[in-house]
Design a protein around this motif. Structure first.
Motif, mmCIF file in Angstrom:
data_model
loop_
_atom_site.group_PDB
_atom_site.id
_atom_site.type_symbol
_atom_site.label_atom_id
_atom_site.label_comp_id
_atom_site.label_asym_id
_atom_site.label_seq_id
_atom_site.Cartn_x
_atom_site.Cartn_y
_atom_site.Cartn_z
ATOM 1 N N ALA A 182 24.036 -10.020 -12.749
ATOM 2 C CA ALA A 182 23.530 -8.826 -13.427
ATOM 3 C C ALA A 182 23.876 -7.587 -12.610
ATOM 4 C CB ALA A 182 22.028 -8.924 -13.632
ATOM 5 N N GLU A 183 23.825 -7.701 -11.293
ATOM 6 C CA GLU A 183 24.214 -6.581 -10.439
ATOM 7 C C GLU A 183 25.708 -6.289 -10.601
ATOM 8 O OE1 GLU A 183 22.791 -8.146 -6.758
ATOM 9 O OE2 GLU A 183 20.704 -7.633 -7.228
ATOM 10 N N TYR A 184 26.519 -7.339 -10.734
ATOM 11 C CA TYR A 184 27.952 -7.165 -11.002
ATOM 12 C C TYR A 184 28.157 -6.488 -12.360
ATOM 13 C CZ TYR A 184 32.796 -8.267 -12.112
ATOM 14 O OH TYR A 184 34.108 -8.169 -12.486
ATOM 15 N N LEU A 185 27.422 -6.936 -13.368
ATOM 16 C CA LEU A 185 27.509 -6.333 -14.699
ATOM 17 C C LEU A 185 27.184 -4.841 -14.629
ATOM 18 C CD1 LEU A 185 27.816 -6.547 -17.793
ATOM 19 C CD2 LEU A 185 25.415 -7.298 -17.872
ATOM 20 N N ALA A 186 26.157 -4.484 -13.881
ATOM 21 C CA ALA A 186 25.783 -3.076 -13.728
ATOM 22 C C ALA A 186 26.902 -2.291 -13.043
ATOM 23 C CB ALA A 186 24.488 -2.963 -12.924
ATOM 24 N N ARG A 231 35.032 -11.792 -19.136
ATOM 25 C CA ARG A 231 35.465 -12.284 -20.445
ATOM 26 C C ARG A 231 34.535 -11.788 -21.540
ATOM 27 N NH1 ARG A 231 35.951 -18.241 -20.818
ATOM 28 N NH2 ARG A 231 36.906 -17.748 -22.811
ATOM 29 N N MET A 232 33.229 -11.796 -21.251
ATOM 30 C CA MET A 232 32.245 -11.305 -22.218
ATOM 31 C C MET A 232 32.511 -9.841 -22.536
ATOM 32 S SD MET A 232 28.191 -10.728 -21.686
ATOM 33 C CE MET A 232 28.547 -9.408 -20.542
ATOM 34 N N LEU A 233 32.757 -9.042 -21.488
ATOM 35 C CA LEU A 233 32.974 -7.617 -21.690
ATOM 36 C C LEU A 233 34.266 -7.320 -22.439
ATOM 37 C CD1 LEU A 233 31.762 -6.274 -18.234
ATOM 38 C CD2 LEU A 233 30.634 -5.992 -20.463
ATOM 39 N N HIS A 260 25.528 -18.009 -14.222
ATOM 40 C CA HIS A 260 25.576 -18.939 -13.090
ATOM 41 C C HIS A 260 26.659 -18.630 -12.061
ATOM 42 C CE1 HIS A 260 22.389 -21.613 -14.413
ATOM 43 N NE2 HIS A 260 22.820 -21.370 -15.641
ATOM 44 N N GLY A 261 26.749 -17.369 -11.670
ATOM 45 C CA GLY A 261 27.660 -16.993 -10.591
ATOM 46 C C GLY A 261 29.094 -16.751 -11.006
ATOM 47 N N SER A 262 29.361 -16.708 -12.282
ATOM 48 C CA SER A 262 30.734 -16.529 -12.750
ATOM 49 C C SER A 262 30.981 -15.089 -13.186
ATOM 50 C CB SER A 262 31.038 -17.480 -13.916
ATOM 51 O OG SER A 262 32.346 -17.243 -14.403
ATOM 52 N N THR A 263 31.512 -14.286 -12.281
ATOM 53 C CA THR A 263 31.871 -12.922 -12.672
ATOM 54 C C THR A 263 33.023 -12.958 -13.674
ATOM 55 O OG1 THR A 263 33.294 -12.687 -10.712
ATOM 56 C CG2 THR A 263 31.032 -11.862 -10.546
#
Length: 82
Positions: free
Chosen positions: A41-45, A18-20, A10-13
């Protein structure tokens, strides 16, 4: 191959970061982001570039998202994931 699954960020980079940083995220080579919100998802990539592949679909909070995929089939290690 280690697969990570995430959704509803929900928009929280910051939540992605934190997940990573969690030990369980170590060694993930494929991330599946199940929506809400597709720019996450684009940020995650972007932050995992060169370490992991990211596949994602739009979730219910992404509707209508121009050009977004609402379903996908990923083939990984001889398995098909829908």
């Amino acid at each position: 191959m280690k697969i990570g699954i995430v959704s509803d960020s929900h928009g929280s980079t910051r939540a992605i970061d934190r997940m990573l940083s969690h030990p369980a995220a170590e060694g993930v080579t494929l991330w599946l982001h199940a929506g809400d919100i597709t720019p996450d998802a684009e940020y995650l990539a972007m932050v995992t570039e060169g370490k992991a592949k990211v596949r994602y679909v739009a979730g219910n909070s992404d509707w209508p998202e121009p050009g977004a995929r609402y379903d996908d089939v990923v083939e990984a290690v001889g398995h098909r994931i829908f």
